[in-house]
Scaffold this active site. Structure first.
Site, PDB file in Angstrom:
ATOM      1  N   ASN A  13       0.882  -1.172   0.000  1.00  0.00           N
ATOM      2  CA  ASN A  13       0.000   0.000   0.000  1.00  0.00           C
ATOM      3  C   ASN A  13       0.916   1.216   0.000  1.00  0.00           C
ATOM      4  O   ASN A  13       1.478   1.568   1.030  1.00  0.00           O
ATOM      5  CB  ASN A  13      -0.886  -0.019   1.252  1.00  0.00           C
ATOM      6  CG  ASN A  13      -1.657   1.279   1.415  1.00  0.00           C
ATOM      7  OD1 ASN A  13      -1.771   2.077   0.481  1.00  0.00           O
ATOM      8  ND2 ASN A  13      -2.191   1.492   2.610  1.00  0.00           N
ATOM      9  N   TRP A  14       1.057   1.807  -1.165  1.00  0.00           N
ATOM     10  CA  TRP A  14       2.021   2.917  -1.288  1.00  0.00           C
ATOM     11  C   TRP A  14       1.511   4.229  -0.704  1.00  0.00           C
ATOM     12  O   TRP A  14       2.265   5.184  -0.590  1.00  0.00           O
ATOM     13  CB  TRP A  14       2.384   3.098  -2.765  1.00  0.00           C
ATOM     14  CG  TRP A  14       3.476   2.154  -3.199  1.00  0.00           C
ATOM     15  CD1 TRP A  14       4.059   1.177  -2.439  1.00  0.00           C
ATOM     16  CD2 TRP A  14       4.120   2.114  -4.481  1.00  0.00           C
ATOM     17  NE1 TRP A  14       5.021   0.520  -3.168  1.00  0.00           N
ATOM     18  CE2 TRP A  14       5.086   1.085  -4.425  1.00  0.00           C
ATOM     19  CE3 TRP A  14       3.967   2.841  -5.665  1.00  0.00           C
ATOM     20  CZ2 TRP A  14       5.905   0.775  -5.505  1.00  0.00           C
ATOM     21  CZ3 TRP A  14       4.776   2.520  -6.743  1.00  0.00           C
ATOM     22  CH2 TRP A  14       5.732   1.497  -6.666  1.00  0.00           C
ATOM     23  N   LYS A  15       0.214   4.308  -0.440  1.00  0.00           N
ATOM     24  CA  LYS A  15      -0.363   5.557   0.109  1.00  0.00           C
ATOM     25  C   LYS A  15      -0.048   6.714  -0.842  1.00  0.00           C
ATOM     26  O   LYS A  15      -0.004   6.517  -2.045  1.00  0.00           O
ATOM     27  CB  LYS A  15       0.141   5.795   1.533  1.00  0.00           C
ATOM     28  CG  LYS A  15       0.011   4.541   2.397  1.00  0.00           C
ATOM     29  CD  LYS A  15       0.203   4.770   3.857  1.00  0.00           C
ATOM     30  CE  LYS A  15       0.007   3.448   4.596  1.00  0.00           C
ATOM     31  NZ  LYS A  15       0.017   3.584   6.031  1.00  0.00           N
ATOM     32  N   HIS A  99      -9.516   1.911   4.307  1.00  0.00           N
ATOM     33  CA  HIS A  99      -8.283   2.014   5.088  1.00  0.00           C
ATOM     34  C   HIS A  99      -8.513   2.999   6.240  1.00  0.00           C
ATOM     35  O   HIS A  99      -9.249   3.976   6.088  1.00  0.00           O
ATOM     36  CB  HIS A  99      -7.136   2.507   4.184  1.00  0.00           C
ATOM     37  CG  HIS A  99      -5.806   2.408   4.870  1.00  0.00           C
ATOM     38  ND1 HIS A  99      -5.378   3.358   5.760  1.00  0.00           N
ATOM     39  CD2 HIS A  99      -4.832   1.463   4.814  1.00  0.00           C
ATOM     40  CE1 HIS A  99      -4.184   2.998   6.223  1.00  0.00           C
ATOM     41  NE2 HIS A  99      -3.829   1.853   5.666  1.00  0.00           N
ATOM     42  N   GLU A 101      -6.839   5.330   7.375  1.00  0.00           N
ATOM     43  CA  GLU A 101      -6.529   6.736   7.053  1.00  0.00           C
ATOM     44  C   GLU A 101      -7.698   7.379   6.308  1.00  0.00           C
ATOM     45  O   GLU A 101      -7.970   8.564   6.483  1.00  0.00           O
ATOM     46  CB  GLU A 101      -5.233   6.812   6.228  1.00  0.00           C
ATOM     47  CG  GLU A 101      -4.009   6.537   7.101  1.00  0.00           C
ATOM     48  CD  GLU A 101      -2.853   5.878   6.374  1.00  0.00           C
ATOM     49  OE1 GLU A 101      -2.811   5.925   5.133  1.00  0.00           O
ATOM     50  OE2 GLU A 101      -1.994   5.304   7.068  1.00  0.00           O
ATOM     51  N   GLU A 171      -5.903  -4.465  10.232  1.00  0.00           N
ATOM     52  CA  GLU A 171      -4.865  -3.461  10.461  1.00  0.00           C
ATOM     53  C   GLU A 171      -5.144  -2.689  11.750  1.00  0.00           C
ATOM     54  O   GLU A 171      -5.912  -1.724  11.744  1.00  0.00           O
ATOM     55  CB  GLU A 171      -4.839  -2.474   9.290  1.00  0.00           C
ATOM     56  CG  GLU A 171      -4.461  -3.112   7.972  1.00  0.00           C
ATOM     57  CD  GLU A 171      -3.755  -2.111   7.063  1.00  0.00           C
ATOM     58  OE1 GLU A 171      -2.685  -2.452   6.561  1.00  0.00           O
ATOM     59  OE2 GLU A 171      -4.273  -0.990   6.871  1.00  0.00           O
ATOM     60  N   GLY A 177       2.313   2.350  10.639  1.00  0.00           N
ATOM     61  CA  GLY A 177       3.337   3.382  10.510  1.00  0.00           C
ATOM     62  C   GLY A 177       4.011   3.758  11.825  1.00  0.00           C
ATOM     63  O   GLY A 177       4.711   4.759  11.920  1.00  0.00           O
ATOM     64  N   SER A 217       3.015  -2.105  10.232  1.00  0.00           N
ATOM     65  CA  SER A 217       4.451  -2.254  10.486  1.00  0.00           C
ATOM     66  C   SER A 217       4.971  -3.663  10.193  1.00  0.00           C
ATOM     67  O   SER A 217       5.879  -4.138  10.871  1.00  0.00           O
ATOM     68  CB  SER A 217       4.800  -1.838  11.912  1.00  0.00           C
ATOM     69  OG  SER A 217       4.484  -0.470  12.124  1.00  0.00           O
TER      70      SER A 217
HETATM   71  P1  PGA Z   1       2.705   0.299   7.530  1.00  0.00           P
HETATM   72  O1  PGA Z   1       1.288   0.594   6.821  1.00  0.00           O
HETATM   73  O2  PGA Z   1       3.177  -1.033   7.015  1.00  0.00           O
HETATM   74  O3  PGA Z   1       3.578   1.434   7.137  1.00  0.00           O
HETATM   75  O4  PGA Z   1       2.430   0.241   9.016  1.00  0.00           O
HETATM   76  C1  PGA Z   1       0.352  -0.436   6.608  1.00  0.00           C
HETATM   77  C2  PGA Z   1      -0.919   0.129   6.032  1.00  0.00           C
HETATM   78  O5  PGA Z   1      -1.333   1.225   6.442  1.00  0.00           O
HETATM   79  O6  PGA Z   1      -1.550  -0.499   5.149  1.00  0.00           O
END
Ligand code: PGA
Length: 257
Positions: A13-15, A99, A101, A171, A177, A217
């Site tokens: 997931n590159w965001k 997600h 976010e 998640e 993150g 993470s």
């Molecule tokens: P992360 O993000 O691996 O940087 O914790 C995972 C995600 O948000 O899908």
């Protein structure tokens, strides 16, 4: 994971990261170190504007391309939005939905998540449905109830033959993150509960065929242990999916089990 019944899927997931040029460079670097045979499916979910570049760059590597979001209406006056058909037409296979976010910064709710799941399935895309609790919710001991509710809402009105096409990503928000990973046991416990909810909705056959990923993470150090859990069928990877060497190490970990 359990390869007998379901696919193992390692998805990046590159965001909001990487330009089209950087996407191409990533693919070139990856090509040099990618294992020849893979026992897992690999997906990169990238920003909309980079999807054509990603499709070109990842084709030879047999990496599927996913989007990070879509809008649930099929077309119309929704300035700035992108429909499921537009993604499908490009050659996109997966789409991340709900997600944390997006729930946190863009007002997505269990209701919009459900509409987006329907739109994705209608177009023939595989939704990667994200669920997860905050630290506060975990400390209040409501994780299992909350996750069951998120899963039930996401699948509301989805028939069994389409439910099989969905991927669920557990998640925990406190692990995204932050460098803090759920322990392998914590991850498996919740992934197992997600499968139990799916079993309750659709029966044992569908439940055992749905891929359930862990995200938060995940990195080359902890991937093998997480992926060795019976109900963890892959990963949704943010930070470590931006670096070819780290991403490949996670793919290798999935290959070994
Ligand atoms: P992360 O993000 O691996 O940087 O914790 C995972 C995600 O948000 O899908």
């Amino acid at each position: 994971m359990n390869r007998r019944y379901r696919k193992t899927i390692i998805a990046g997931n590159w965001k909001m990261n990487k330009t089209a040029t950087e996407t191409k460079k990533f693919a070139e670097d990856l090509k040099a170190i990618m294992p020849k045979a893979k026992w897992c499916d690999v997906v990169i979910c990238c920003p909309f504007v980079n999807i054509p570049a990603a499709l070109r760059a990842f084709k030879d590597l047999r990496i599927a391309v996913g989007a990070e979001n879509l809008f649930y209406e099929p077309s119309g006056a929704y300035t700035g939005e992108v429909s499921a058909d537009m993604l499908k037409d490009l050659g996109v296979k997966y789409v991340i939905i709900g997600h944390s976010e997006r729930r946190q910064y863009f007002g997505e709710t269990d209701v919009t998540v459900n509409k987006k799941v329907h739109a994705a399935l209608e177009a023939g895309l595989h939704p990667i449905i994200c669920v997860g609790e905050s630290l506060e919710q975990r400390e209040m001991n409501i994780t299992m109830d909350l996750i069951a509710l998120q899963v039930k809402s996401a699948f509301a009105g989805v028939p069994a033959e389409k439910a099989r096409k969905c991927v669920v990503a557990y998640e925990p928000i406190w692990a995204i993150g932050t460098g803090k990973t759920a322990t392998a046991e914590q991850a498996n416990e919740v992934c197992n509960a997600i499968r139990a909810t799916i079993r309750h909705l659709y029966g044992a056959r569908v439940a055992r065929s749905v891929t359930i990923q862990y995200g938060g993470s995940m990195n080359p150090k902890n991937a093998a242990e997480l992926l060795a859990q019976p109900d963890v069928d892959g990963g949704l990877i943010g930070g470590a999916a931006l670096k070819p060497d780290q991403f490949v190490e996670i793919i290798n970990a999935a290959n070994q089990e």
